[in-house]
Design a protein around this motif. Structure first.
Motif, PDB file in Angstrom:
ATOM      1  N   TYR A   9       0.767  -1.305  -0.075  1.00  0.00           N
ATOM      2  CA  TYR A   9       0.095  -0.068  -0.028  1.00  0.00           C
ATOM      3  C   TYR A   9       1.033   1.376   0.011  1.00  0.00           C
ATOM      4  O   TYR A   9       0.534   2.193  -0.679  1.00  0.00           O
ATOM      5  CB  TYR A   9      -1.077  -0.074   1.168  1.00  0.00           C
ATOM      6  CG  TYR A   9      -2.004  -1.083   1.019  1.00  0.00           C
ATOM      7  CD1 TYR A   9      -2.700  -1.112  -0.180  1.00  0.00           C
ATOM      8  CD2 TYR A   9      -2.449  -1.783   2.317  1.00  0.00           C
ATOM      9  CE1 TYR A   9      -3.923  -2.009  -0.331  1.00  0.00           C
ATOM     10  CE2 TYR A   9      -3.307  -2.617   1.795  1.00  0.00           C
ATOM     11  CZ  TYR A   9      -4.303  -2.582   0.581  1.00  0.00           C
ATOM     12  OH  TYR A   9      -5.300  -3.601   0.554  1.00  0.00           O
ATOM     13  N   TYR A  28     -10.926   0.076  -9.949  1.00  0.00           N
ATOM     14  CA  TYR A  28     -10.619  -0.995  -8.808  1.00  0.00           C
ATOM     15  C   TYR A  28     -11.070  -2.210  -9.527  1.00  0.00           C
ATOM     16  O   TYR A  28     -11.883  -2.267 -10.263  1.00  0.00           O
ATOM     17  CB  TYR A  28     -11.443  -0.636  -7.691  1.00  0.00           C
ATOM     18  CG  TYR A  28     -10.925   0.326  -6.748  1.00  0.00           C
ATOM     19  CD1 TYR A  28     -10.122  -0.029  -5.753  1.00  0.00           C
ATOM     20  CD2 TYR A  28     -11.252   1.696  -7.001  1.00  0.00           C
ATOM     21  CE1 TYR A  28      -9.740   0.886  -4.748  1.00  0.00           C
ATOM     22  CE2 TYR A  28     -10.912   2.668  -6.161  1.00  0.00           C
ATOM     23  CZ  TYR A  28     -10.213   2.493  -4.988  1.00  0.00           C
ATOM     24  OH  TYR A  28     -10.045   3.355  -4.222  1.00  0.00           O
ATOM     25  N   PHE A  30     -11.687  -6.438  -8.765  1.00  0.00           N
ATOM     26  CA  PHE A  30     -11.838  -7.348  -7.224  1.00  0.00           C
ATOM     27  C   PHE A  30     -12.343  -8.659  -7.794  1.00  0.00           C
ATOM     28  O   PHE A  30     -12.956  -8.470  -8.805  1.00  0.00           O
ATOM     29  CB  PHE A  30     -12.845  -6.693  -6.271  1.00  0.00           C
ATOM     30  CG  PHE A  30     -12.381  -5.418  -5.771  1.00  0.00           C
ATOM     31  CD1 PHE A  30     -11.258  -5.273  -4.668  1.00  0.00           C
ATOM     32  CD2 PHE A  30     -13.099  -4.411  -6.135  1.00  0.00           C
ATOM     33  CE1 PHE A  30     -10.956  -4.101  -4.122  1.00  0.00           C
ATOM     34  CE2 PHE A  30     -12.551  -2.899  -5.525  1.00  0.00           C
ATOM     35  CZ  PHE A  30     -11.635  -2.905  -4.542  1.00  0.00           C
ATOM     36  N   VAL A  79      -5.815   4.012  -1.325  1.00  0.00           N
ATOM     37  CA  VAL A  79      -5.501   2.943  -0.296  1.00  0.00           C
ATOM     38  C   VAL A  79      -6.387   2.624   0.678  1.00  0.00           C
ATOM     39  O   VAL A  79      -6.773   1.442   1.027  1.00  0.00           O
ATOM     40  CB  VAL A  79      -4.075   3.389   0.345  1.00  0.00           C
ATOM     41  CG1 VAL A  79      -3.810   2.558   1.359  1.00  0.00           C
ATOM     42  CG2 VAL A  79      -3.115   3.390  -1.150  1.00  0.00           C
ATOM     43  N   LYS A  81      -9.917   2.919   0.424  1.00  0.00           N
ATOM     44  CA  LYS A  81     -10.674   2.084   0.049  1.00  0.00           C
ATOM     45  C   LYS A  81     -10.472   0.957  -0.146  1.00  0.00           C
ATOM     46  O   LYS A  81     -11.086  -0.150   0.233  1.00  0.00           O
ATOM     47  CB  LYS A  81     -11.465   2.546  -1.252  1.00  0.00           C
ATOM     48  CG  LYS A  81     -12.641   2.155  -1.846  1.00  0.00           C
ATOM     49  CD  LYS A  81     -13.796   2.451  -0.690  1.00  0.00           C
ATOM     50  CE  LYS A  81     -14.423   3.693  -0.848  1.00  0.00           C
ATOM     51  NZ  LYS A  81     -15.596   3.784   0.109  1.00  0.00           N
ATOM     52  N   TYR A  82      -9.242   0.380  -0.737  1.00  0.00           N
ATOM     53  CA  TYR A  82      -8.635  -0.957  -0.749  1.00  0.00           C
ATOM     54  C   TYR A  82      -8.399  -1.605   0.722  1.00  0.00           C
ATOM     55  O   TYR A  82      -9.018  -2.724   0.870  1.00  0.00           O
ATOM     56  CB  TYR A  82      -7.346  -0.978  -1.273  1.00  0.00           C
ATOM     57  CG  TYR A  82      -7.328  -1.236  -2.650  1.00  0.00           C
ATOM     58  CD1 TYR A  82      -7.708  -2.260  -3.383  1.00  0.00           C
ATOM     59  CD2 TYR A  82      -6.716  -0.130  -3.296  1.00  0.00           C
ATOM     60  CE1 TYR A  82      -7.492  -2.464  -4.892  1.00  0.00           C
ATOM     61  CE2 TYR A  82      -6.222  -0.235  -4.732  1.00  0.00           C
ATOM     62  CZ  TYR A  82      -6.653  -1.187  -5.433  1.00  0.00           C
ATOM     63  OH  TYR A  82      -6.646  -1.572  -6.881  1.00  0.00           O
ATOM     64  N   SER A  86     -11.029  -4.923   2.071  1.00  0.00           N
ATOM     65  CA  SER A  86     -10.259  -6.122   2.362  1.00  0.00           C
ATOM     66  C   SER A  86     -10.726  -6.669   3.484  1.00  0.00           C
ATOM     67  O   SER A  86     -10.440  -8.062   3.559  1.00  0.00           O
ATOM     68  CB  SER A  86      -8.806  -5.800   2.519  1.00  0.00           C
ATOM     69  OG  SER A  86      -8.686  -5.115   3.727  1.00  0.00           O
ATOM     70  N   SER A  93      -7.865  -8.314  -4.420  1.00  0.00           N
ATOM     71  CA  SER A  93      -7.795  -7.251  -5.154  1.00  0.00           C
ATOM     72  C   SER A  93      -6.787  -7.239  -5.958  1.00  0.00           C
ATOM     73  O   SER A  93      -5.706  -7.945  -5.974  1.00  0.00           O
ATOM     74  CB  SER A  93      -7.459  -5.953  -3.966  1.00  0.00           C
ATOM     75  OG  SER A  93      -8.514  -6.039  -3.149  1.00  0.00           O
TER      76      SER A  93
END
Length: 94
Positions: A9, A28, A30, A79, A81-82, A86, A93
């Protein structure tokens, strides 16, 4: 969060800061196990953000890919939002 994930990250944030203009569009991607609840959880994470969300089931139907194109304010927001999504069980991701 483990050290390897944290380092990823940090690197991502630096790269985004160097290669993109902010605020800006970010894509993004996923993969989640095919389960309406999991897909909905991902979609809800981007609710009210003006995101364009596309889903596609794998040939076997076991997994669903989710592409989300959304305007983000900064690399830090990308980052964050990731990290937020998660927490969804089984999410990958990339």
């Amino acid at each position: 969060m483990d050290k390897k994930t944290e380092e990823f990250y940090i690197r991502l944030k630096e790269e985004l800061g160097n290669t993109s203009t902010w605020p800006g569009e970010y894509l993004y991607k996923f993969i989640v196990p095919t389960d309406a609840k999991k897909v909905e959880e991902v979609e809800n994470a981007f609710d009210n953000m003006g995101a364009v969300i596309k889903t596609n089931q794998s040939k076997t139907g076991k997994f669903t890919s989710i592409s989300i194109n959304v305007t983000m304010e900064s690399p830090e927001d990308v980052v964050a939002k990731y990290i937020e999504v998660s927490a969804i069980e089984g999410i990958i991701s990339f």
